[in-house]
Design a protein around this motif. Structure first.
Motif, short mmCIF file in Angstrom:
data_model
loop_
_atom_site.label_atom_id
_atom_site.label_comp_id
_atom_site.label_asym_id
_atom_site.label_seq_id
_atom_site.Cartn_x
_atom_site.Cartn_y
_atom_site.Cartn_z
N LEU A 60 0.81 -0.93 0.07
CA LEU A 60 0.04 0.12 -0.10
C LEU A 60 0.89 1.25 -0.13
CD1 LEU A 60 -2.78 -1.01 2.67
CD2 LEU A 60 -2.64 -1.36 0.18
N SER A 61 1.99 1.00 -0.19
CA SER A 61 3.03 2.36 -0.32
C SER A 61 2.44 3.34 -1.30
CB SER A 61 4.46 1.75 -0.58
OG SER A 61 5.46 2.68 -0.54
N ASP A 62 3.02 4.62 -1.29
CA ASP A 62 2.87 5.77 -2.11
C ASP A 62 4.03 5.48 -3.22
OD1 ASP A 62 0.50 6.57 -0.67
OD2 ASP A 62 1.69 8.10 0.39
N GLU A 63 4.97 5.02 -2.85
CA GLU A 63 6.15 4.91 -4.00
C GLU A 63 5.83 3.72 -4.82
OE1 GLU A 63 10.17 5.08 -2.14
OE2 GLU A 63 9.20 5.78 -0.47
N LYS A 66 8.07 0.74 -4.46
CA LYS A 66 8.02 -0.40 -3.52
C LYS A 66 6.57 -1.16 -3.86
CE LYS A 66 10.08 1.72 0.51
NZ LYS A 66 9.74 2.26 1.55
N ARG A 67 5.77 -0.52 -4.71
CA ARG A 67 4.47 -1.34 -5.01
C ARG A 67 4.63 -2.31 -6.26
NH1 ARG A 67 1.93 3.75 -5.30
NH2 ARG A 67 1.46 3.20 -7.34
N THR A 68 5.68 -1.93 -7.02
CA THR A 68 5.86 -2.67 -8.02
C THR A 68 6.72 -4.03 -7.86
OG1 THR A 68 6.13 -0.81 -9.47
CG2 THR A 68 7.14 -2.77 -10.25
N GLY A 69 7.66 -4.05 -6.86
CA GLY A 69 8.29 -5.09 -6.29
C GLY A 69 9.74 -5.34 -7.22
N VAL A 70 9.89 -6.80 -7.50
CA VAL A 70 10.84 -7.08 -8.53
C VAL A 70 10.44 -8.37 -9.35
CG1 VAL A 70 13.23 -8.14 -8.45
CG2 VAL A 70 12.81 -6.37 -6.65
#
Length: 94
Positions: A60-63, A66-70
């Motif tokens: 739930l991050s705004d960035e 971070k939401r995309t992951g790897v």
């Protein structure tokens, strides 16, 4: 068989097994897509996995990062048609 079954049987090596094992990585969410590449020997379509893993706390991050992951593309060990050993070279840019 499903991609989870293939991973459990070690078709894609040990790393995907570890990423999906919630006992080792309890805070990691794993989703899996797929894509196909042509075998360089026989030209048949080889089904590959595109594993996305993300820290559950970042969901739930705004960035966006971070939401995309790897994303980690994972290739099978051999072509299912001709048996060619699949070697993934990160320098291929694929």
């Amino acid at each position: 068989m499903s991609w989870r079954g293939d991973i459990a049987m070690g078709k894609y090596g040990k790393l995907p097994c570890a990423l999906i094992d919630n006992n080792m990585f309890p805070g990691v969410e794993v989703n899996c897509g797929s894509f196909a590449v042509a075998c360089p020997c026989c030209g048949s379509q080889i089904s590959c996995l595109d594993i996305r893993f993300i820290d559950a706390r970042d969901r739930l991050s705004d960035e966006v990062r971070k939401r995309t992951g790897v994303h980690m593309p994972v290739y099978p060990e051999k072509c299912p048609v001709c048996g060619l050993d699949i070697v993934y070279d990160v320098c291929d840019g694929g």
